[in-house]
Design a protein around this motif. Sequence first.
Motif, mmCIF file in Angstrom:
data_model
loop_
_atom_site.group_PDB
_atom_site.id
_atom_site.type_symbol
_atom_site.label_atom_id
_atom_site.label_comp_id
_atom_site.label_asym_id
_atom_site.label_seq_id
_atom_site.Cartn_x
_atom_site.Cartn_y
_atom_site.Cartn_z
ATOM 1 N N VAL A 264 0.863 -1.180 0.000
ATOM 2 C CA VAL A 264 0.000 0.000 0.000
ATOM 3 C C VAL A 264 0.903 1.234 0.000
ATOM 4 O O VAL A 264 1.901 1.280 0.710
ATOM 5 C CB VAL A 264 -0.922 -0.007 1.240
ATOM 6 C CG1 VAL A 264 -1.637 1.319 1.417
ATOM 7 C CG2 VAL A 264 -1.935 -1.139 1.131
ATOM 8 N N VAL B 127 -7.352 -0.648 3.836
ATOM 9 C CA VAL B 127 -7.007 0.757 4.077
ATOM 10 C C VAL B 127 -7.987 1.377 5.074
ATOM 11 O O VAL B 127 -7.590 2.139 5.968
ATOM 12 C CB VAL B 127 -6.997 1.529 2.739
ATOM 13 C CG1 VAL B 127 -7.037 3.035 2.976
ATOM 14 C CG2 VAL B 127 -5.746 1.162 1.938
ATOM 15 N N VAL C 248 -6.448 9.386 3.831
ATOM 16 C CA VAL C 248 -6.345 8.557 2.637
ATOM 17 C C VAL C 248 -6.555 9.482 1.432
ATOM 18 O O VAL C 248 -7.692 9.810 1.093
ATOM 19 C CB VAL C 248 -7.386 7.423 2.647
ATOM 20 C CG1 VAL C 248 -7.276 6.597 1.364
ATOM 21 C CG2 VAL C 248 -7.192 6.535 3.870
#
Length: 322
Positions: free
Chosen positions: A127, A165, A182
């Motif tokens: 990620v 996430v 994010v």
Amino acid sequence: MAMMKAMRIAVFGTGGVGGYFGGRLAEAGHSVAFLARGAHLDALRRDGLIVESVAGDFTVRPAEAAALPAEVGPVDAVLVGVKAWQVREAAAALGPLLGPDTFVLPLQNGVEAADELSETIGRARVVGGLCRIMAFVAGPGRIRHPAIPPRIEFGEWDGRTSPRVSALREAFASARGATATVPADISAAIWEKFLFIAPVSAVGAVTRVPVGSFRAVAQTRALLEEAMREILALARARGVALGGDALARTLAIIDGMPAEATASMQRDILEGRPSELEYQTGAIVRLAAAAGLPVPASAYLYASLLPSERRARAAAGTVSSI
């Protein structure tokens, strides 16, 4: 109110970044294993993780600390907090931490850590991530955070919202002393951080003074801004969608920093330690050459710092990854 689902997290490299953000997650009740070595590991096991922070001091005691990933086993997520030049070695050691759904979040300065991890563990596990903080190891088992509001950003490469996430964002939302976001485009966010950290680190190292000193002198401010424009051009040449106001916003951040602030690469160079030079200024020169872009300011900064970097590496010999 629904109960928070605690995550199982490993911090691979418990330096200023990993120690701080991992410590905040542990303080919030998540199960965090800290990978460290030497006297730092001994102190973590004996006294816990002690964090002195302008956002509030805290201690994680007892702290789960380990020398090897095999002592920890599979986790939900791994925060990779080693220096940029140690990422490849870290990637090769991550295996015991990886279960079927484990994901890995690199927090290094620079723009190449995710690619280096992906070469070993696969892109699907990685990620995108970055952080903004000034923190360092003040002594065995002790992290100091003297400045800059701690911020961590992460996201999937395609911008989609994913359960993993979302879970990590919720974990950080339960922690104090850190803001987690994010962004819609994590690649752009990583390059915007690079637009800030690489020039500040290099100009600070070359001038040997804190940010308040070199930003106030017309000549070194011009050098700083030219290096930033080179990174902006390089990002766009690589297809990264940095906004038209990225330069102005980044300069505003630099002008808002505490006058005595220094970057970690600058501190490492001035104290004779191996640094992230190759992954910051060196990466600009290397990637620009591949793209056919001239970067004279970055080339000057890199050439000026390379002799001391080589000397520090020769003196240090092999550098362990954790």
